[in-house]
Design an enzyme around this catalytic site. Structure first.
Site, PDB file in Angstrom:
ATOM      1  N   ARG A 108       0.866  -0.905   0.229  1.00 30.05           N
ATOM      2  CA  ARG A 108      -0.174   0.231   0.122  1.00 30.05           C
ATOM      3  C   ARG A 108       0.599   1.252  -0.179  1.00 30.05           C
ATOM      4  NH1 ARG A 108      -2.533  -3.835   2.476  1.00 30.05           N
ATOM      5  NH2 ARG A 108      -5.334  -4.029   1.837  1.00 30.05           N
ATOM      6  N   HIS A 133      -0.799  -2.726  -4.896  1.00 26.99           N
ATOM      7  CA  HIS A 133      -0.238  -3.339  -5.307  1.00 26.99           C
ATOM      8  C   HIS A 133       0.339  -2.705  -7.041  1.00 26.99           C
ATOM      9  CE1 HIS A 133       0.141  -6.145  -2.195  1.00 26.99           C
ATOM     10  NE2 HIS A 133      -1.097  -6.886  -2.599  1.00 26.99           N
ATOM     11  N   HIS A 208       3.218 -12.824  -5.219  1.00 28.97           N
ATOM     12  CA  HIS A 208       2.441 -13.100  -5.195  1.00 28.97           C
ATOM     13  C   HIS A 208       2.186 -14.394  -4.397  1.00 28.97           C
ATOM     14  CE1 HIS A 208      -1.423 -11.932  -1.728  1.00 28.97           C
ATOM     15  NE2 HIS A 208      -1.029 -10.173  -2.779  1.00 28.97           N
ATOM     16  N   ASP A 280      -1.628  -9.567   8.519  1.00 27.44           N
ATOM     17  CA  ASP A 280      -1.329  -9.163   6.898  1.00 27.44           C
ATOM     18  C   ASP A 280      -0.139  -8.086   7.699  1.00 27.44           C
ATOM     19  OD1 ASP A 280      -1.331  -8.318   4.504  1.00 27.44           O
ATOM     20  OD2 ASP A 280      -3.690  -7.572   4.731  1.00 27.44           O
ATOM     21  N   GLN A 314       6.009  -9.745   3.588  1.00 32.67           N
ATOM     22  CA  GLN A 314       4.384  -8.888   4.240  1.00 32.67           C
ATOM     23  C   GLN A 314       3.820 -10.982   4.299  1.00 32.67           C
ATOM     24  OE1 GLN A 314       2.745  -6.341   4.699  1.00 32.67           O
ATOM     25  NE2 GLN A 314       0.864  -6.944   4.450  1.00 32.67           N
ATOM     26  N   GLU A 342       5.269 -12.740   0.897  1.00 33.53           N
ATOM     27  CA  GLU A 342       5.780 -11.162  -0.022  1.00 33.53           C
ATOM     28  C   GLU A 342       7.049 -10.759   0.219  1.00 33.53           C
ATOM     29  OE1 GLU A 342       2.326  -8.884  -0.832  1.00 33.53           O
ATOM     30  OE2 GLU A 342       1.237 -10.975   0.794  1.00 33.53           O
TER      31      GLU A 342
HETATM   32  C1  GAL Z   1      -1.938  -8.731   0.393  1.00 39.48           C
HETATM   33  C2  GAL Z   1      -1.860  -7.721   0.804  1.00 39.48           C
HETATM   34  C3  GAL Z   1      -3.794  -7.955   1.620  1.00 39.48           C
HETATM   35  C4  GAL Z   1      -4.591  -8.204   0.268  1.00 39.48           C
HETATM   36  C5  GAL Z   1      -4.442  -8.914  -0.337  1.00 39.48           C
HETATM   37  C6  GAL Z   1      -4.901  -9.189  -1.410  1.00 39.48           C
HETATM   38  O1  GAL Z   1      -0.715  -8.714  -0.276  1.00 39.48           O
HETATM   39  O2  GAL Z   1      -1.200  -8.115   2.774  1.00 39.48           O
HETATM   40  O3  GAL Z   1      -4.063  -6.463   2.670  1.00 39.48           O
HETATM   41  O4  GAL Z   1      -4.563  -6.932  -0.120  1.00 39.48           O
HETATM   42  O5  GAL Z   1      -2.964  -8.858  -0.707  1.00 39.48           O
HETATM   43  O6  GAL Z   1      -6.450  -9.297  -1.561  1.00 39.48           O
END
Ligand code: GAL
Length: 377
Positions: A108, A133, A208, A280, A314, A342
């Protein structure tokens, strides 16, 4: 007697022939490219890499995405352990970044804006009130060029390239991106990034992939045991933007410095878990040992070791999955049915002076590598 002799001879010859084929297979990797779909006049392909052990990775040039990773459990049973869709259309209908490359800024950016050299850049808001993203047209949703070859050791290599134009999704600078995947003999999926720009810009690139070591779509991941070599994490506010603090994990449900089941503390009454709807969060990697994170699934014995040179990871445990996405074999991907590791720069770094810089200058090259090593015990 004579017939018996002939039969024995035939059986021996068959055995020799079969052994020959097996031998040949054991000496070779295979790589196959086939049609996966079409997007605005571009061919979308599915590339299958099979190593000599017969373990398989499938990739597509849509988002330079990992579609399939098929590896054995402790008894040698093969299963695909990453989320993906059966066909290309799946990727166009609400895909939450399954296996794709994410950029230009993974994670973000607060309120969809940042400032570089006194110029404010405004990005698309696709995750109220933030940019997530890389924006709606980020690198997960573009067609990449690709090239396949074997390296000096015979390892299959897929090199995806993409030219991100100046001001694409609001980011300055023409950027050239190379994402290279290698699938080794030892079931290591190596992902290497190289990025250059012609104007000062910001960059955060990751993969991802969602994993479930019991097999994608086979229940939740709460029993998986996780270790992350991170003594601190970056807590977030209600919009999942880091507060700017690096908080020690010690004594909190974020302490994965020794292995813990993902589900062990996930429902504790702990503010950061409530804000994140579970885990998260960005973990600040110690970067002091070879392996930065390990995940082990006791029922199958499957294991992932993650190795990266990035400052953060992440850890997201599928809190936003709701069973509305159907993957391989029509299996639903349910709430907490997969987790992601991630590797990345910290979220919102362009607005956070205390975080490692995510700025890329013209003339400089960003080079980074992440490896996911799969095994079973
Ligand atoms: C992750 C993020 C989450 C959510 C997900 C996609 O990378 O940390 O908050 O957005 O992607 O659904």
């Amino acid at each position: 007697m004579k017939t018996n002799h002939l039969l024995t001879l035939a059986v021996i010859m068959m055995a020799v022939l079969l052994a020959g084929c097996q031998q040949k297979k054991n000496d070779e990797y295979t790589m196959k490219t086939e049609e996966f779909g079409q997007f605005e006049g571009h061919d979308i392909v599915l590339i299958t890499l099979e190593n000599s052990a017969g373990n398989i990775v499938k990739l597509t040039n849509w988002g330079a995405t990992v579609v399939w990773i098929e590896v054995p459990d402790r008894d040698g049973n093969l299963d695909n352990i990453t989320f993906g869709y059966e066909d290309f259309e799946g990727y166009l209908n609400g895909d939450p970044y399954f296996g794709s490359i994410v950029g230009r800024y993974a994670n973000r950016i607060a309120n969809g804006r940042f400032t570089l050299d006194d110029v404010q850049y405004n990005l698309a808001i696709n995750n109220e009130p933030n940019t997530l993203h890389g924006g709606p047209g980020g690198w997960h949703s573009v067609v990449w060029n690709y090239e396949t070859f074997n390296d000096e050791s015979g390892i299959p290599v897929v090199k995806f390239t993409y030219d991100s134009p100046d001001m694409e999704e609001g980011y300055p600078g023409n950027m050239h991106i190379i994402t290279t995947y290698r699938w080794s003999e030892e079931n290591e999926l190596e992902i290497e990034y190289e990025c250059t720009t012609d104007k000062k810009t910001v960059l955060n690139i990751t993969n991802h992939a969602y994993f479930n070591l019991k097999g994608a779509g086979n229940g939740d991941i709460l029993d998986h045991e996780l270790q992350i070599k991170a003594s601190a994490y970056t807590p977030v506010d209600a919009n999942l933007i880091p507060t700017g603090k690096l908080t020690p994990v010690e004594g909190t449900p974020f302490d994965f410095t020794t292995p813990h089941k993902i589900g062990e503390r996930i429902d504790e009454d702990f503010e950061q878990l409530i804000l994140g709807k579970g885990y998260d969060h960005n973990f600040v990697l110690n970067n002091t040992e070879e392996v930065d994170a390990v995940v082990y699934e006791p029922s199958t014995g499957r294991m992932i070791e993650m190795i990266t040179d990035q400052p953060g990871v992440q850890f997201y445990c599928g809190n936003f999955l709701d069973g509305t996405q159907y993957g391989h074999g029509g299996k639903a991907y349910n709430y907490r049915g997969g987790f992601c590791l991630e590797t990345q720069h910290f979220p919102d770094s362009p607005n956070q002076d205390g975080f490692p810089s995510s700025v890329l200058e013209p003339g400089d090259k960003f080079v980074s590598k992440t490896v996911y090593r799969f095994s079973a015990k």
